[in-house]
Design an enzyme around this catalytic site. Structure first.
Site, PDB file in Angstrom:
ATOM      1  N   LYS A   7      11.187   8.545 -45.595  1.00  0.00           N
ATOM      2  CA  LYS A   7      10.026   9.286 -46.107  1.00  0.00           C
ATOM      3  C   LYS A   7       9.029   9.590 -44.987  1.00  0.00           C
ATOM      4  CE  LYS A   7       8.769   6.147 -49.168  1.00  0.00           C
ATOM      5  NZ  LYS A   7       9.761   5.072 -48.966  1.00  0.00           N
ATOM      6  N   ARG A  67       3.448   4.651 -56.373  1.00  0.00           N
ATOM      7  CA  ARG A  67       4.554   3.691 -56.354  1.00  0.00           C
ATOM      8  C   ARG A  67       4.705   2.988 -57.704  1.00  0.00           C
ATOM      9  NH1 ARG A  67       4.670   2.456 -50.477  1.00  0.00           N
ATOM     10  NH2 ARG A  67       6.383   1.063 -49.980  1.00  0.00           N
ATOM     11  N   ARG A 100      14.214  -1.056 -37.267  1.00  0.00           N
ATOM     12  CA  ARG A 100      12.790  -0.731 -37.120  1.00  0.00           C
ATOM     13  C   ARG A 100      11.982  -1.994 -36.845  1.00  0.00           C
ATOM     14  NH1 ARG A 100      10.131   2.287 -42.136  1.00  0.00           N
ATOM     15  NH2 ARG A 100      10.368   0.238 -43.065  1.00  0.00           N
ATOM     16  N   ARG A 134       7.353  -4.417 -37.226  1.00  0.00           N
ATOM     17  CA  ARG A 134       6.687  -4.458 -38.541  1.00  0.00           C
ATOM     18  C   ARG A 134       6.958  -5.788 -39.202  1.00  0.00           C
ATOM     19  NH1 ARG A 134       6.833   0.677 -42.555  1.00  0.00           N
ATOM     20  NH2 ARG A 134       6.839  -1.007 -44.073  1.00  0.00           N
ATOM     21  N   ARG A 176      11.410  -6.130 -51.025  1.00  0.00           N
ATOM     22  CA  ARG A 176      10.900  -4.758 -51.167  1.00  0.00           C
ATOM     23  C   ARG A 176      11.893  -3.882 -51.940  1.00  0.00           C
ATOM     24  NH1 ARG A 176      10.209  -3.729 -45.207  1.00  0.00           N
ATOM     25  NH2 ARG A 176       9.524  -1.622 -45.670  1.00  0.00           N
TER      26      ARG A 176
HETATM   27  P1  AMP Z   1       5.313   1.400 -46.601  1.00  0.00           P
HETATM   28  O1  AMP Z   1       4.807   1.592 -45.213  1.00  0.00           O
HETATM   29  O2  AMP Z   1       5.127   2.597 -47.470  1.00  0.00           O
HETATM   30  O3  AMP Z   1       6.724   0.872 -46.634  1.00  0.00           O
HETATM   31  O4  AMP Z   1       4.400   0.265 -47.262  1.00  0.00           O
HETATM   32  C1  AMP Z   1       4.353  -1.043 -46.720  1.00  0.00           C
HETATM   33  C2  AMP Z   1       3.720  -1.993 -47.721  1.00  0.00           C
HETATM   34  O5  AMP Z   1       2.396  -1.582 -48.011  1.00  0.00           O
HETATM   35  C3  AMP Z   1       4.404  -2.068 -49.081  1.00  0.00           C
HETATM   36  O6  AMP Z   1       5.503  -2.947 -49.090  1.00  0.00           O
HETATM   37  C4  AMP Z   1       3.270  -2.551 -49.957  1.00  0.00           C
HETATM   38  O7  AMP Z   1       3.026  -3.927 -49.763  1.00  0.00           O
HETATM   39  C5  AMP Z   1       2.086  -1.805 -49.375  1.00  0.00           C
HETATM   40  N1  AMP Z   1       1.885  -0.481 -50.021  1.00  0.00           N
HETATM   41  C6  AMP Z   1       1.944   0.741 -49.431  1.00  0.00           C
HETATM   42  N2  AMP Z   1       1.691   1.721 -50.309  1.00  0.00           N
HETATM   43  C7  AMP Z   1       1.473   1.108 -51.503  1.00  0.00           C
HETATM   44  C8  AMP Z   1       1.183   1.579 -52.808  1.00  0.00           C
HETATM   45  N3  AMP Z   1       1.067   2.887 -53.085  1.00  0.00           N
HETATM   46  N4  AMP Z   1       1.039   0.654 -53.800  1.00  0.00           N
HETATM   47  C9  AMP Z   1       1.146  -0.669 -53.542  1.00  0.00           C
HETATM   48  N5  AMP Z   1       1.436  -1.175 -52.342  1.00  0.00           N
HETATM   49  C10 AMP Z   1       1.597  -0.300 -51.319  1.00  0.00           C
END
Ligand code: AMP
Length: 187
Positions: free
Chosen positions: A13, A88, A127, A133, A144
């Protein structure tokens, strides 16, 4: 144009969102990036979020809904946004709908990136090594993926029912997938 990028962690994404943002000339906003920046800066939001992020859990809607409101109300988002990593949950999707309706707009498309599970895990492990990360560890990755299935997958029907879902084969080279995205949007 308001687009949602949907798909499990590691499905591309972020990468495809960046390419698309450049091509369409609208900003891509990623809640994950905003939360990681807040955690680095040690803000109240960052501290709250970090506890969940490192464990591979979603940050609660009570915390995220305010952030989404801020993002969609910003002048940057006036004519369109590529939403990476939000909504989400169904509650977040309803909030996005409501906020866009207030500005006489709607989600124009939800692009679902479909990638086999083994490939997702491989990408995230890679990654984790490259970018460090903290949630790209085996344990957090497993969590996740489960959280995605339970909390985010219901959004597939949500957007399908609204007639805006576009499914994209997410395996293959970055260029190949970018081409499929282009076709999906043109369709
Ligand atoms: P991402 O970079 O999109 O994979 O997000 C990393 C982490 O940030 C996720 O595993 C959640 O803990 C948190 N996170 C990011 N976006 C959201 C969202 N829209 N709702 C809830 N948690 C989020």
């Amino acid at each position: 144009m308001y687009l949602v990028l949907l798909g499990p962690p590691g499905s591309g994404k972020g990468t495809q969102g960046n390419i698309l943002a450049q091509r369409l000339g609208i900003p891509k906003i990623a809640t994950g990036d905003l939360l990681r920046a807040a955690a680095r800066d040690g803000t109240r939001l960052g501290k709250q979020a970090e506890r969940y992020m490192t464990r591979g859990l979603l940050v609660p809607d009570s915390v995220i809904l305010g952030l989404i409101e801020e993002v969609l109300a910003s002048p940057d988002a006036a004519t369109g946004v590529i939403m990476d990593g939000f909504p989400r949950t169904i509650a977040q999707a309803e909030a996005v709908d409501r906020l866009l309706r207030n500005r006489h707009a709607q989600v124009d498309g939800a692009l679902l990136f479909d990638v086999p599970r083994d490939e997702l895990v491989k990408r995230m492990i890679g990654r984790g090594r490259k970018e460090g990360r903290r949630d790209d560890t085996r344990e957090a990755i497993e969590k996740r993926l489960i959280v995605y299935q339970q909390e985010t997958e219901p959004l597939i029907s949500y957007f399908r029912d609204r007639g805006v879902l576009r499914e994209i084969e997410g395996a293959g080279t970055i260029e190949c997938v970018a081409e499929r995205v282009k076709e999906a949007i043109a369709a």
